[in-house]
Design a protein around this motif. Structure first.
Motif, PDB file in Angstrom:
ATOM      1  N   GLY A 142     -29.973  11.680  21.614  1.00 41.57           N
ATOM      2  CA  GLY A 142     -30.717  12.201  20.475  1.00 41.57           C
ATOM      3  C   GLY A 142     -31.115  13.646  20.705  1.00 41.57           C
ATOM      4  O   GLY A 142     -30.978  14.499  19.819  1.00 41.57           O
ATOM      5  N   GLN A 143     -31.592  13.948  21.918  1.00 44.24           N
ATOM      6  CA  GLN A 143     -31.954  15.328  22.247  1.00 44.24           C
ATOM      7  C   GLN A 143     -30.731  16.223  22.269  1.00 44.24           C
ATOM      8  O   GLN A 143     -30.783  17.383  21.836  1.00 44.24           O
ATOM      9  CB  GLN A 143     -32.661  15.370  23.601  1.00 44.24           C
ATOM     10  N   LYS A 144     -29.612  15.710  22.770  1.00 44.97           N
ATOM     11  CA  LYS A 144     -28.392  16.520  22.794  1.00 44.97           C
ATOM     12  C   LYS A 144     -27.944  16.895  21.389  1.00 44.97           C
ATOM     13  O   LYS A 144     -27.503  18.027  21.141  1.00 44.97           O
ATOM     14  CB  LYS A 144     -27.286  15.778  23.535  1.00 44.97           C
ATOM     15  N   TYR A 145     -28.042  15.958  20.455  1.00 40.47           N
ATOM     16  CA  TYR A 145     -27.709  16.295  19.067  1.00 40.47           C
ATOM     17  C   TYR A 145     -28.686  17.328  18.519  1.00 40.47           C
ATOM     18  O   TYR A 145     -28.287  18.276  17.832  1.00 40.47           O
ATOM     19  CB  TYR A 145     -27.725  15.044  18.196  1.00 40.47           C
ATOM     20  N   ALA A 146     -29.972  17.165  18.811  1.00 46.78           N
ATOM     21  CA  ALA A 146     -30.969  18.121  18.326  1.00 46.78           C
ATOM     22  C   ALA A 146     -30.683  19.525  18.844  1.00 46.78           C
ATOM     23  O   ALA A 146     -30.839  20.517  18.116  1.00 46.78           O
ATOM     24  CB  ALA A 146     -32.366  17.670  18.745  1.00 46.78           C
ATOM     25  N   ASP A 147     -30.241  19.618  20.087  1.00 50.93           N
ATOM     26  CA  ASP A 147     -29.933  20.921  20.674  1.00 50.93           C
ATOM     27  C   ASP A 147     -28.657  21.519  20.102  1.00 50.93           C
ATOM     28  O   ASP A 147     -28.523  22.744  20.009  1.00 50.93           O
ATOM     29  CB  ASP A 147     -29.784  20.781  22.192  1.00 50.93           C
ATOM     30  N   ALA A 148     -27.706  20.669  19.720  1.00 48.46           N
ATOM     31  CA  ALA A 148     -26.396  21.155  19.291  1.00 48.46           C
ATOM     32  C   ALA A 148     -26.362  21.577  17.830  1.00 48.46           C
ATOM     33  O   ALA A 148     -25.616  22.494  17.464  1.00 48.46           O
ATOM     34  CB  ALA A 148     -25.338  20.076  19.543  1.00 48.46           C
ATOM     35  N   LEU A 149     -27.134  20.933  16.979  1.00 48.07           N
ATOM     36  CA  LEU A 149     -27.104  21.237  15.553  1.00 48.07           C
ATOM     37  C   LEU A 149     -27.719  22.601  15.285  1.00 48.07           C
ATOM     38  O   LEU A 149     -28.607  23.057  16.000  1.00 48.07           O
ATOM     39  CB  LEU A 149     -27.838  20.147  14.774  1.00 48.07           C
ATOM     40  N   GLY A 150     -27.246  23.237  14.199  1.00 46.66           N
ATOM     41  CA  GLY A 150     -27.610  24.629  13.988  1.00 46.66           C
ATOM     42  C   GLY A 150     -28.769  24.884  13.062  1.00 46.66           C
ATOM     43  O   GLY A 150     -29.175  26.034  12.889  1.00 46.66           O
ATOM     44  N   GLY A 151     -29.334  23.846  12.456  1.00 49.45           N
ATOM     45  CA  GLY A 151     -30.413  24.044  11.507  1.00 49.45           C
ATOM     46  C   GLY A 151     -31.749  23.519  12.002  1.00 49.45           C
ATOM     47  O   GLY A 151     -31.897  23.161  13.167  1.00 49.45           O
ATOM     48  N   GLU A 152     -32.719  23.489  11.098  1.00 52.37           N
ATOM     49  CA  GLU A 152     -34.040  22.948  11.423  1.00 52.37           C
ATOM     50  C   GLU A 152     -33.913  21.445  11.664  1.00 52.37           C
ATOM     51  O   GLU A 152     -33.493  20.694  10.774  1.00 52.37           O
ATOM     52  CB  GLU A 152     -35.011  23.219  10.281  1.00 52.37           C
ATOM     53  N   THR A 153     -34.268  21.011  12.853  1.00 46.32           N
ATOM     54  CA  THR A 153     -34.030  19.623  13.253  1.00 46.32           C
ATOM     55  C   THR A 153     -35.312  18.988  13.757  1.00 46.32           C
ATOM     56  O   THR A 153     -36.031  19.573  14.569  1.00 46.32           O
ATOM     57  CB  THR A 153     -32.953  19.553  14.353  1.00 46.32           C
ATOM     58  N   THR A 154     -35.569  17.771  13.270  1.00 44.32           N
ATOM     59  CA  THR A 154     -36.698  16.979  13.734  1.00 44.32           C
ATOM     60  C   THR A 154     -36.160  15.772  14.481  1.00 44.32           C
ATOM     61  O   THR A 154     -35.385  14.979  13.933  1.00 44.32           O
ATOM     62  CB  THR A 154     -37.564  16.509  12.546  1.00 44.32           C
ATOM     63  N   LEU A 155     -36.558  15.623  15.736  1.00 48.29           N
ATOM     64  CA  LEU A 155     -36.152  14.483  16.550  1.00 48.29           C
ATOM     65  C   LEU A 155     -37.343  13.551  16.704  1.00 48.29           C
ATOM     66  O   LEU A 155     -38.414  13.956  17.157  1.00 48.29           O
ATOM     67  CB  LEU A 155     -35.680  14.948  17.925  1.00 48.29           C
TER      68      LEU A 155
END
Length: 244
Positions: free
Chosen positions: A203-216
């Motif tokens: 989940g954190q890896k996806y949050a780090d990889a995505l380019g927009g405002e992300t809420t984990l």
């Protein structure tokens, strides 16, 4: 809104969400009531092409995307056509971020002839037994859930599962997420802490990889997190409604 299911479920997985938000949830080829042709490309690329064609056919020009498990194939489309994605919700889905090792059942499915033998001897009682570990609440999964999976768990679905898993060694998975940074829409990631198939670190890896405002949001729950925590259905609806 487009909802994309994983393995081994189908569009019915999303009924509680659809009741709150509306939208579209197809049965992917090989699953549910969709066709299960022997010559379909059961791979990330094959489902990517299918989803783009599906969206074009039903007139989804711009849409919010919700994915779970192998529904993450929708991220392939989102990376190629990020301008079409309004909002994105990820429940624990197959990691396109590198560093992932398949869980033990997947490792059986990926090996010949073990995968064929596993499928050939599969029973509803056996599936119910294996489902004990799937969620945080004491298992097995609810009878209604098991019944719906088993209703369509025929040879066509079994073949689709084996081909899909065998199409995706670790290198293919990592390459499938090379352009996650191009997805710049607001994203909600709801990731369980007790998923036996995909660790919480992804989940954190996806949050780090995505380019927009992300809420984990890390949630105490299992693979089908909303079965443990039904309030997540409304949480998802609120996030999607915020996008208009």
């Amino acid at each position: 809104m487009l909802y994309v299911h994983g393995v081994p479920t189908a569009s019915w997985d999303w009924i509680p969400f659809l009741e709150r938000t509306g939208g579209v949830a197809p049965d992917l080829p090989g699953f549910g009531r969709s066709a299960k042709p022997g010559d379909f490309d059961y791979s990330i690329a094959g489902y990517d092409r299918f989803l783009e064609s599906f969206c074009d056919t039903v007139g989804l020009e711009r849409f919010s995307l919700v994915v779970h498990d192998w529904g993450g194939v929708g991220l392939a489309l989102a990376q190629r056509r990020p301008e079409r994605i309004e909002r994105l919700v990820l429940f624990s889905c197959v990691p396109f971020t590198g560093g992932y090792r398949w869980h033990r059942i997947a490792r059986v499915w990926r090996r010949r002839p073990l995968g064929e033998l596993f499928m050939g001897f599969a029973t509803k009682a056996g599936f119910r037994y294996l489902s004990r570990e799937s969620n945080a609440a004491p298992g097995p999964l609810p009878d209604a859930f098991v019944d719906r999976v088993w209703e369509h768990f025929d040879h066509g679905t079994q073949r689709a599962i084996l081909r899909l898993y065998r199409s995706a060694p670790e290198g293919i998975l990592a390459a499938a997420g090379e352009h996650l940074g191009d997805i710049k829409c607001p994203t909600l990631i709801v990731w369980p802490t007790k998923d036996p198939y995909i660790g919480a670190e992804f989940g954190q890896k996806y949050a780090d990889a995505l380019g927009g405002e992300t809420t984990l949001e890390l949630i105490e729950g299992g693979h089908w997190t909303w079965l443990d925590r039904p309030e997540l259905i409304e949480r998802t609806a609120q996030f999607l409604r915020a996008g208009g």
